[in-house]
Design a protein around this motif. Structure first.
Motif, mmCIF file in Angstrom:
data_model
loop_
_atom_site.group_PDB
_atom_site.id
_atom_site.type_symbol
_atom_site.label_atom_id
_atom_site.label_comp_id
_atom_site.label_asym_id
_atom_site.label_seq_id
_atom_site.Cartn_x
_atom_site.Cartn_y
_atom_site.Cartn_z
ATOM 1 N N PHE A 1 0.851 -1.183 0.000
ATOM 2 C CA PHE A 1 0.000 0.000 0.000
ATOM 3 C C PHE A 1 0.889 1.235 0.000
ATOM 4 C CE2 PHE A 1 -2.764 -3.168 2.116
ATOM 5 C CZ PHE A 1 -3.827 -3.123 1.238
ATOM 6 N N THR B 1 -4.487 3.607 3.085
ATOM 7 C CA THR B 1 -5.212 3.062 1.949
ATOM 8 C C THR B 1 -6.260 2.091 2.466
ATOM 9 O OG1 THR B 1 -3.239 3.224 0.588
ATOM 10 C CG2 THR B 1 -4.993 1.808 -0.216
ATOM 11 N N GLU B 2 -7.460 2.257 2.008
ATOM 12 C CA GLU B 2 -8.519 1.345 2.400
ATOM 13 C C GLU B 2 -8.795 0.393 1.250
ATOM 14 O OE1 GLU B 2 -12.018 3.068 4.045
ATOM 15 O OE2 GLU B 2 -10.891 4.587 5.125
ATOM 16 N N GLY B 3 -9.230 -0.773 1.604
ATOM 17 C CA GLY B 3 -9.570 -1.736 0.569
ATOM 18 C C GLY B 3 -9.559 -3.126 1.158
ATOM 19 N N THR B 4 -9.853 -4.064 0.314
ATOM 20 C CA THR B 4 -9.925 -5.441 0.763
ATOM 21 C C THR B 4 -9.013 -6.313 -0.086
ATOM 22 O OG1 THR B 4 -11.369 -7.320 1.129
ATOM 23 C CG2 THR B 4 -11.958 -5.867 -0.681
#
Length: 51
Positions: free
Chosen positions: A21, A27-30
């Motif tokens: 990241f 950072t957002e996310g999966t």
């Protein structure tokens, strides 16, 4: 061309999964989709271990 088609091995002993990241900002996310694909390949016997 699909990368998996170019591998001349029946089983990969280890697949190291790394996520990079942006270190400067959160950072957002999966990673669910990527991990699910690795698990599916492991269930199919194409990957022995996920690291």
């Amino acid at each position: 061309m699909d990368r998996s088609a170019s591998i001349n091995s029946t089983v990969l002993d280890v697949v190291n999964f790394r996520v990079v990241f942006d270190m400067a900002s959160p950072t957002e996310g999966t990673i669910e989709e990527q991990v699910a694909m690795l698990a599916k390949l492991q269930e199919q016997g194409l990957i022995s271990h996920i690291g």
